[in-house]
Design an enzyme around this catalytic site. Sequence first.
Site, PDB file in Angstrom:
ATOM      1  N   HIS A 193       0.825  -1.209   0.000  1.00 29.38           N
ATOM      2  CA  HIS A 193       0.000   0.000   0.000  1.00 29.38           C
ATOM      3  C   HIS A 193       0.861   1.262   0.000  1.00 29.38           C
ATOM      4  O   HIS A 193       1.943   1.273   0.601  1.00 29.38           O
ATOM      5  CB  HIS A 193      -0.883   0.042   1.254  1.00 29.38           C
ATOM      6  CG  HIS A 193      -1.931  -1.020   1.310  1.00 29.38           C
ATOM      7  ND1 HIS A 193      -3.139  -0.915   0.663  1.00 29.38           N
ATOM      8  CD2 HIS A 193      -1.948  -2.225   1.942  1.00 29.38           C
ATOM      9  CE1 HIS A 193      -3.859  -1.997   0.907  1.00 29.38           C
ATOM     10  NE2 HIS A 193      -3.161  -2.810   1.666  1.00 29.38           N
ATOM     11  N   PHE A 203       1.058   2.803   8.355  1.00 29.28           N
ATOM     12  CA  PHE A 203      -0.282   2.827   8.954  1.00 29.28           C
ATOM     13  C   PHE A 203      -1.285   2.249   7.964  1.00 29.28           C
ATOM     14  O   PHE A 203      -1.417   2.726   6.839  1.00 29.28           O
ATOM     15  CB  PHE A 203      -0.645   4.268   9.292  1.00 29.28           C
ATOM     16  CG  PHE A 203      -2.026   4.449   9.858  1.00 29.28           C
ATOM     17  CD1 PHE A 203      -2.375   3.889  11.074  1.00 29.28           C
ATOM     18  CD2 PHE A 203      -2.976   5.201   9.176  1.00 29.28           C
ATOM     19  CE1 PHE A 203      -3.648   4.064  11.605  1.00 29.28           C
ATOM     20  CE2 PHE A 203      -4.244   5.392   9.693  1.00 29.28           C
ATOM     21  CZ  PHE A 203      -4.579   4.826  10.916  1.00 29.28           C
TER      22      PHE A 203
END
EC number: 4.1.1.97
Length: 311
Positions: A58, A111
């Site tokens: 990601h 995160f």
Amino acid sequence: MAMEIGEDEWKVCCGSSEFAKQMSTSGPLTSQEAIYTARDIWFNQVNVTDWLEAFSAHPQIGNSPSPSINSDFARRSVSEQSTAFATTSASALQELAEWNVLYKKKFSFIFIICASGRTHAEMLHALKERYENRPIVELEIAAMEQMKITELRMAKLFSDKAKVISETDSSSSPVSTKPQAEAKAPKRSRPPITTHVLDVSRGAPAAGVEVHLEVWSGTTGPSFVHGGGGVWSSVGTSATDRDGRSGPLMDLVDALNPGTYRISFDTAKYSPGCFFPYVSIVFQVTESQKWEHFHVPLLLAPFSFSTYRGS
């Protein structure tokens, strides 16, 4: 409708190579079967290294994807974050970038949060809140957020494939009026109720905690004050291993009997003199949930505890 889906397509849903490989070898799956299978593979078959590989696929929240990321995967990431950051100010993005740096420095991974439908402010608040977690707790939370992302992408994958099949077949195949049999969940690889215990004060699994599972037997459900017209019946007892995971608490059954269950932990034996001599968690399983898995962990600290429903 069961569909055969390739490894590359699964990797767009989740960046873990091992996850994609195991999903692709699970055979044709309906969308519901795919959810059950994906949860089992993600939480029970792959390891922490595979989790970290998925996280690293990601872009950081608020950043553009790296050119090295799979293009289809990158497009999904951009789409999922687009609403939240369409009107975000430069100063707000800068604050988020600074917190991203702090988070990665503490936990050594970026995160992870399911961004779909969330605002920039909501994600920044979650980042600041989760920054206070111990690493072992945060790793599990990140893994659960990754599963949410995976399930959203799987739904999109099945929807897109169904449209293609429908468009291809609609002009040449007669419409069937034969009722479809209700799809059942695939055979389980573990009992339908499981648990683990984390010692938050040490940031490590809690080994040797005795765990007891019961089910309520009675004409009415248990009452908050008086217990109701019935009794708790024992289902099974075990203890946590060195990874904090309990041994089997019940038989390996396909359909879990609906009802009210209680899972109790002998915390006094694990930590003599602790504030909680034992912890009991009561939860309900409905008829519509009998094919689902219930993972009910305990996160234990000297003067507090928490739980959640995992997969």
